[in-house]
Design a protein around this motif. Structure first.
Motif, short mmCIF file in Angstrom:
data_model
loop_
_atom_site.label_atom_id
_atom_site.label_comp_id
_atom_site.label_asym_id
_atom_site.label_seq_id
_atom_site.Cartn_x
_atom_site.Cartn_y
_atom_site.Cartn_z
N ASP A 139 0.91 -1.33 -0.05
CA ASP A 139 -0.23 0.12 -0.01
C ASP A 139 0.77 1.49 -0.02
N SER A 140 0.85 1.95 -1.17
CA SER A 140 1.83 3.06 -1.32
C SER A 140 1.42 3.84 -1.60
N SER A 141 2.23 5.15 0.18
CA SER A 141 1.18 6.32 0.30
C SER A 141 0.88 7.13 -0.60
N THR A 142 0.37 8.41 -0.95
CA THR A 142 0.07 8.92 -1.26
C THR A 142 0.51 10.38 -1.20
N GLU A 146 0.17 10.29 5.30
CA GLU A 146 -0.76 8.87 5.07
C GLU A 146 0.29 7.89 5.30
N PRO A 147 -0.36 6.89 5.87
CA PRO A 147 0.37 6.23 6.35
C PRO A 147 1.00 5.04 5.25
N SER A 148 1.47 3.52 5.15
CA SER A 148 2.15 3.44 3.83
C SER A 148 2.02 1.96 4.97
N ASN A 173 5.55 2.03 6.86
CA ASN A 173 6.29 3.37 6.67
C ASN A 173 7.51 3.39 5.56
N GLY A 239 -8.05 3.01 9.79
CA GLY A 239 -6.66 2.60 8.59
C GLY A 239 -5.98 0.85 9.13
N GLY A 266 -2.99 3.01 4.96
CA GLY A 266 -3.26 4.25 4.02
C GLY A 266 -4.53 4.46 2.49
N GLY A 268 -3.76 4.47 -0.63
CA GLY A 268 -2.56 4.79 -1.26
C GLY A 268 -2.59 3.99 -2.47
#
Length: 299
Positions: A139-142, A146-148, A173, A239, A266, A268
């Motif tokens: 899940d890559s944060s944008t 925002e958490p990833s 993260n 989340g 997030g 993401g």
């Protein structure tokens, strides 16, 4: 290690009357796995059986020295992705495989299916254990605030001959999800962990431990095709997340899967990596094959 096949019709001119399919031993009317009615409804599908097998993986880095990435006989004919790394000296790392992302999707409910075949493993076990991983769903944060989260699968030495254990890791993260670190033999785990890059940063925003812990999820037979199903569902309110995992056949059963704590996921972009990823020392090469990859999105 088997020879990889890059040009399946290289000898077609020698047998002018035969088509490519007959040369490689499959029926002339064979339909690609992803085009079959049971499989063609997935949001993403890759079987490596078409003219541009790596075209859907634009984020993939070139194979570095000491690794190979090519095609070999697959679970569904004719081909699968074949990735090989090593052997490596202590502290040396290498990664080869394919990566892609889905920027039009949001990481809410992601379902991944993939067939794997572990053809070679050559762990070195001592004060430092060989690190090895093969699959990553991220899940890559944008946004910066925002958490990833990276959900990785690693390989571990097994006590049963002819098998290898699997372990799941959660890396919060992280700026680097595609390399693995070694675990000390006395660290209480016999598996590889995906690197967190900056460990201090990785643990600052999440209830997950800064240094990823392995969650055993069973074991698979070597030189046998195994289907892996991995689903991650994000709670859009807080989340948190729920993980579902299955390996068929699963030699070792596996333990309880972790629950992803609040503020870890997030909204993401979903990312996928399939590869052989090793940190030495290793006594020989590691080789993992992949075929029939599907990704579906919900929520």
């Amino acid at each position: 290690m088997r020879s990889t096949l890059i040009f399946p019709c290289a000898f077609v001119t020698l047998i002018a009357a035969a088509g490519c399919a007959s040369i490689i031993g499959i029926p002339q009317a064979s339909i690609e796995w992803c085009q079959q009615p049971a499989n063609n409804t997935h949001d993403f599908c890759e079987d490596f059986d078409h003219s541009d097998p790596f075209g859907a993986w634009p984020a993939s880095p070139p194979p570095p020295p000491g690794t190979t990435r090519g095609l070999a006989p697959g679970e569904s004919p004719p081909f699968a992705l074949d990735t090989v790394v090593g052997p490596l000296e202590a502290g040396a790392s290498a990664y080869t495989g394919l990566e892609t992302s889905f920027p039009s999707q949001t990481f809410n409910d992601v379902k991944l299916g993939v067939d794997i075949r572990i053809a070679q493993i050559n762990f070195t076990i001592g004060e430092v254990i060989t690190g090895a991983g093969f699959l990553l769903l991220a899940d890559s944060s944008t946004a910066a605030d925002e958490p990833s989260l990276c959900v990785g699968l690693g390989l571990a030495p097994a006590t049963v001959s002819g098998t290898v254990d699997l372990a799941l890791f959660l890396v919060p993260n992280s700026s680097n999800c595609v390399t693995v670190n070694n675990l000390s033999a006395d660290a209480g785990a016999d598996a590889a962990t995906p690197s967190t890059g900056d460990d201090a940063e990785a643990g600052s925003e999440s209830a997950l431990p800064a240094y990823p812990q392995p969650y055993p999820v069973g074991g698979v037979y070597l030189e046998t095709w195994t289907h892996i199903a991995l689903e991650v569902q994000r709670n859009q309110e807080n989340g948190s997340g729920v993980i579902t995992f299955a390996a068929t056949p699963n030699q070792g059963g596996g333990g309880m899967l972790p629950t992803i704590p609040p503020q870890s996921l997030g909204a993401g972009v979903p990312e996928l990596g399939i590869a052989t990823d090793v940190t030495g020392p290793s006594s020989g090469a590691f080789e993992v094959l992949f075929d029939n990859i599907t990704v579906d999105f919900g929520g």
